[in-house]
Design a protein around this motif. Sequence first.
Motif, PDB file in Angstrom:
ATOM      1  N   ARG A   1      12.657  16.906  30.580  1.00  0.00           N
ATOM      2  CA  ARG A   1      13.432  17.890  29.820  1.00  0.00           C
ATOM      3  C   ARG A   1      14.115  17.227  28.620  1.00  0.00           C
ATOM      4  N   GLY A   2      14.031  17.903  27.520  1.00  0.00           N
ATOM      5  CA  GLY A   2      14.705  17.444  26.307  1.00  0.00           C
ATOM      6  C   GLY A   2      15.669  18.522  25.847  1.00  0.00           C
ATOM      7  N   GLY A   3      15.988  18.518  24.587  1.00  0.00           N
ATOM      8  CA  GLY A   3      16.957  19.457  24.048  1.00  0.00           C
ATOM      9  C   GLY A   3      16.357  20.721  23.461  1.00  0.00           C
ATOM     10  N   THR A   4      15.032  20.903  23.613  1.00  0.00           N
ATOM     11  CA  THR A   4      14.374  22.092  23.064  1.00  0.00           C
ATOM     12  C   THR A   4      13.622  22.814  24.181  1.00  0.00           C
ATOM     13  N   PRO A   5      13.146  24.025  23.924  1.00  0.00           N
ATOM     14  CA  PRO A   5      12.381  24.776  24.936  1.00  0.00           C
ATOM     15  C   PRO A   5      10.984  24.213  25.195  1.00  0.00           C
ATOM     16  N   HIS A   6      10.584  23.161  24.502  1.00  0.00           N
ATOM     17  CA  HIS A   6       9.259  22.563  24.680  1.00  0.00           C
ATOM     18  C   HIS A   6       8.955  22.292  26.155  1.00  0.00           C
TER      19      HIS A   6
ATOM     20  N   ASP B   1       9.945  23.853  28.832  1.00  0.00           N
ATOM     21  CA  ASP B   1       9.598  25.085  29.537  1.00  0.00           C
ATOM     22  C   ASP B   1       8.184  25.542  29.205  1.00  0.00           C
ATOM     23  N   TYR B   2       7.813  25.453  27.941  1.00  0.00           N
ATOM     24  CA  TYR B   2       6.475  25.895  27.531  1.00  0.00           C
ATOM     25  C   TYR B   2       5.384  25.022  28.138  1.00  0.00           C
TER      26      TYR B   2
END
Length: 156
Positions: free
Chosen positions: A84-89, A91-92
């Motif tokens: 997990r990072g700081g963007t929705p990437h 989740d996608y």
Amino acid sequence: MSGAGAPAHKPNPADTASLKVAVIAASWHTQIMDGLLDGAQRAAADAGIEPTIVRVPGTFELPVAAATLADTYDAVVALGVVIRGGTPHFDYVCDAATSGLTRVSVETKTPIGFGVLTCDTEEQGIDRAGLPGSTEDKGYEVMAAALETVVALKQL
């Protein structure tokens, strides 16, 4: 601990040695991926199998590789890690890998071992990668589960 209650998987070479198995491994997060791949290969060796190894760039590419291999292998094991990072990437990619691999398995009726670690931190991945000091060996577990599923389906 996420591994609490997990069954003990130990492939039986009498049931598995003739199986044709492929392992698809993503390339991101080298230390974790090396541990996952090593665990899958150890489980395959315990089952009397030398799997075909295919490397792809990332976890997002696992479903298309699995779809390509599913018709010619008894089982396919997909290994990846998404942190997990700081963007929705996150989740996608996690959703695409999960739904894509599930779709391949159901449509082809080929067991797909789901070895995609979805972690909040790199430390969580290391802890599950079967490395020295790790509490879990997900690569081994996923390969063993895929092989057990092949054996169970052959009995139907």
